[in-house]
Design a protein around this motif. Sequence first.
Motif, PDB file in Angstrom:
ATOM      1  N   GLN A   1       9.362   2.762  -9.022  1.00 21.13           N
ATOM      2  CA  GLN A   1       9.157   1.319  -9.489  1.00 21.13           C
ATOM      3  C   GLN A   1      10.299   0.783  -9.008  1.00 21.13           C
ATOM      4  O   GLN A   1      10.925  -0.481  -9.152  1.00 21.13           O
ATOM      5  CB  GLN A   1       8.952   1.399 -11.394  1.00 21.13           C
ATOM      6  N   LYS A   2      11.698   1.358  -9.582  1.00 19.72           N
ATOM      7  CA  LYS A   2      12.753   0.617  -9.740  1.00 19.72           C
ATOM      8  C   LYS A   2      12.850   0.890  -8.093  1.00 19.72           C
ATOM      9  O   LYS A   2      14.161  -0.736  -7.960  1.00 19.72           O
ATOM     10  CB  LYS A   2      13.840   2.125  -9.544  1.00 19.72           C
ATOM     11  N   ARG A  29      11.740  -2.649  -7.194  1.00 14.17           N
ATOM     12  CA  ARG A  29      12.277  -3.373  -8.103  1.00 14.17           C
ATOM     13  C   ARG A  29      13.653  -3.986  -6.665  1.00 14.17           C
ATOM     14  O   ARG A  29      13.424  -5.375  -6.645  1.00 14.17           O
ATOM     15  CB  ARG A  29      12.804  -3.383  -9.513  1.00 14.17           C
ATOM     16  N   ASN A  72      20.190  -0.681 -10.864  1.00  9.88           N
ATOM     17  CA  ASN A  72      18.833   0.816 -10.131  1.00  9.88           C
ATOM     18  C   ASN A  72      19.223   1.422  -9.544  1.00  9.88           C
ATOM     19  O   ASN A  72      18.441   2.812  -9.461  1.00  9.88           O
ATOM     20  CB  ASN A  72      18.172  -0.665  -9.446  1.00  9.88           C
ATOM     21  N   ASP A 129      20.375   3.877 -12.333  1.00 12.31           N
ATOM     22  CA  ASP A 129      19.401   3.890 -12.998  1.00 12.31           C
ATOM     23  C   ASP A 129      18.635   5.549 -11.955  1.00 12.31           C
ATOM     24  O   ASP A 129      17.875   6.913 -12.423  1.00 12.31           O
ATOM     25  CB  ASP A 129      18.105   3.545 -13.404  1.00 12.31           C
ATOM     26  N   MET A 130      17.830   5.205 -10.517  1.00 10.85           N
ATOM     27  CA  MET A 130      17.521   6.265 -10.039  1.00 10.85           C
ATOM     28  C   MET A 130      18.120   7.231 -10.114  1.00 10.85           C
ATOM     29  O   MET A 130      17.804   8.358  -9.654  1.00 10.85           O
ATOM     30  CB  MET A 130      17.673   5.630  -8.235  1.00 10.85           C
TER      31      MET A 130
END
Length: 178
Positions: free
Chosen positions: A137-138, A141, A161, A164-165
Amino acid sequence: MQDTSKQYDDVIKTCRDLFVNKMKDYGSAWRILRLPSLTDQIFIKAQRIRSLQQNDIRKVDEGETSEFIGIINYCIMALIQLDKGVVEQPDLSVEEATELYDEKIGITKQLMMDKNHDYGEAWREMRVSSLTDLILQKLLRVKQIEDNAGKTLVSEGIGANYQDMINYAVFAMIHLKE
């Protein structure tokens, strides 16, 4: 309760060691990669993990762990590229690249520790497959932000992002070790 900070450091040591050894083998050839190319490399890794999680038959003898390591290292390369920009020729020594790696992972780990505190280690109850889906999902984005020339209206940028990954991939690797 497990020591998340130590587990995080153990995972990153494995990733960093591979990064340093690849730097010794290949130099900083990755410095020529534009952000969308790095994003696509991360996407390939995440898609492979998802395929491994869904399919019973494996034709290549590599598991999820090596792909999560790739995601972490490519994300760190992307964070470095965000700051330094793309070059036409490799320009970093092993020492310089390792110093940048350590800087990026230090910032990313602190972000994880802050969020982990606020979320009460909720990731420990998540499945590895859910973490994989969140990485994908990231990535989608990031691709959209890249298609928008890096502009966002209300969302966090590309760097957040990638961070976060990295953190989702570290969590997945911790789960896979347990």
